[in-house]
Design a protein around this motif. Structure first.
Motif, PDB file in Angstrom:
ATOM      1  N   UNK A  22       0.842  -1.191   0.000  1.00  0.00           N
ATOM      2  CA  UNK A  22       0.000   0.000   0.000  1.00  0.00           C
ATOM      3  C   UNK A  22       0.878   1.241   0.000  1.00  0.00           C
ATOM      4  N   UNK A  23       0.315   2.326  -0.475  1.00  0.00           N
ATOM      5  CA  UNK A  23       1.009   3.605  -0.500  1.00  0.00           C
ATOM      6  C   UNK A  23       0.930   4.221   0.900  1.00  0.00           C
ATOM      7  N   UNK A  24       2.079   4.474   1.502  1.00  0.00           N
ATOM      8  CA  UNK A  24       2.072   4.996   2.869  1.00  0.00           C
ATOM      9  C   UNK A  24       1.604   6.448   2.939  1.00  0.00           C
ATOM     10  N   UNK A  25       1.456   7.106   1.814  1.00  0.00           N
ATOM     11  CA  UNK A  25       0.942   8.481   1.826  1.00  0.00           C
ATOM     12  C   UNK A  25      -0.588   8.516   1.835  1.00  0.00           C
ATOM     13  N   UNK A  44       0.669  -2.824  10.387  1.00  0.00           N
ATOM     14  CA  UNK A  44       2.078  -2.517  10.606  1.00  0.00           C
ATOM     15  C   UNK A  44       2.829  -2.726   9.301  1.00  0.00           C
ATOM     16  N   UNK A  45       3.928  -2.034   9.205  1.00  0.00           N
ATOM     17  CA  UNK A  45       4.783  -2.180   8.046  1.00  0.00           C
ATOM     18  C   UNK A  45       6.206  -2.320   8.539  1.00  0.00           C
ATOM     19  N   UNK A  46       7.041  -2.956   7.738  1.00  0.00           N
ATOM     20  CA  UNK A  46       8.437  -3.093   8.160  1.00  0.00           C
ATOM     21  C   UNK A  46       9.121  -1.726   8.129  1.00  0.00           C
ATOM     22  N   UNK A  47      10.246  -1.616   8.795  1.00  0.00           N
ATOM     23  CA  UNK A  47      10.986  -0.357   8.711  1.00  0.00           C
ATOM     24  C   UNK A  47      11.334  -0.045   7.256  1.00  0.00           C
ATOM     25  N   UNK A  48      11.623   1.197   6.998  1.00  0.00           N
ATOM     26  CA  UNK A  48      11.921   1.621   5.627  1.00  0.00           C
ATOM     27  C   UNK A  48      13.041   0.757   5.067  1.00  0.00           C
ATOM     28  N   UNK A  49      12.737   0.099   3.943  1.00  0.00           N
ATOM     29  CA  UNK A  49      13.726  -0.789   3.340  1.00  0.00           C
ATOM     30  C   UNK A  49      14.088  -0.331   1.928  1.00  0.00           C
ATOM     31  N   UNK A  50      13.113   0.032   1.148  1.00  0.00           N
ATOM     32  CA  UNK A  50      13.362   0.491  -0.220  1.00  0.00           C
ATOM     33  C   UNK A  50      12.903   1.930  -0.351  1.00  0.00           C
ATOM     34  N   UNK A 108      10.745   4.571  -2.057  1.00  0.00           N
ATOM     35  CA  UNK A 108       9.461   4.529  -2.751  1.00  0.00           C
ATOM     36  C   UNK A 108       8.355   4.795  -1.768  1.00  0.00           C
ATOM     37  N   UNK A 109       7.135   4.728  -2.264  1.00  0.00           N
ATOM     38  CA  UNK A 109       5.991   5.019  -1.400  1.00  0.00           C
ATOM     39  C   UNK A 109       5.171   3.786  -1.072  1.00  0.00           C
ATOM     40  N   UNK A 110       5.525   2.628  -1.620  1.00  0.00           N
ATOM     41  CA  UNK A 110       4.762   1.402  -1.373  1.00  0.00           C
ATOM     42  C   UNK A 110       5.491   0.538  -0.341  1.00  0.00           C
ATOM     43  N   UNK A 111       4.719   0.058   0.618  1.00  0.00           N
ATOM     44  CA  UNK A 111       5.249  -0.841   1.630  1.00  0.00           C
ATOM     45  C   UNK A 111       4.275  -1.998   1.796  1.00  0.00           C
TER      46      UNK A 111
END
Length: 166
Positions: A115-118, A132-138, A140-143
């Motif tokens: 999903x887009x975190x924005x 929940x989402x993992x910590x920033x890995x890549x 972009x706006x999708x996690x």
């Protein structure tokens, strides 16, 4: 002043840790029959230092009991707070709009989705501790978002939550 407080705290912690090791030997000397104490050559200790042994026993017992009560109270308080937080989160489920419910349904059915975190709905669900989402890995706006464990358990126990809505 800080050194005094630090030293006092360290002394209290040391006494609290040591108190549990004094209870059994002091109690044995205080309450064991004299013939048993004589057999282990402790009768003279009881006769000479009985008052001090008794004081050490009662003070140590008091410290251990107070520490146990404080630990038990802290444990119960944490459980109550955890239950209150869970009830708040479950009540928050009732106030979700159709878009947010749809997102939860998609994640529930697929274990996780990107999903887009924005997205405002995604942010709201994340702030409400539902996804929940993992910590920033890549970059972009999708996690990849997944459900919080408490929510997955709740939805498994209450399949009627989604009804026929998609």
């Amino acid at each position: 002043m800080e050194k005094f407080i630090s030293a006092t705290t360290a002394a209290i912690t040391a006494i609290k840790s040591f108190a549990k090791y004094i209870i059994i030997p002091a109690g044995a000397i205080m309450f064991a029959p004299d013939d048993w104490l004589d057999r282990f050559r402790l009768l003279q200790v009881k006769n000479l230092y009985g008052v001090w042994v008794a004081m050490a026993f009662w003070i140590s017992l008091s410290i251990v009991i107070v520490d146990f009560v404080a630990t038990f109270r802290k444990h119960i308080t944490q459980k109550i707070q955890k239950r209150k937080n869970l009830n708040i989160c479950i009540n928050n489920l009732k106030n979700l709009d159709n878009t947010e419910k749809r997102i939860l349904k998609l994640i529930f059915d697929n274990d996780s989705i990107s999903l887009d975190y924005t997205n405002a709905s995604v942010n709201k669900l994340e702030v409400m501790h539902m996804v929940m989402r993992p910590p920033i890995s890549d970059v972009g706006t999708e996690f990849s978002y997944s459900l919080q464990p408490w929510l997955r358990k709740h939805l498994n126990n209450h399949p009627e939550y989604f009804g026929d809505k998609k």
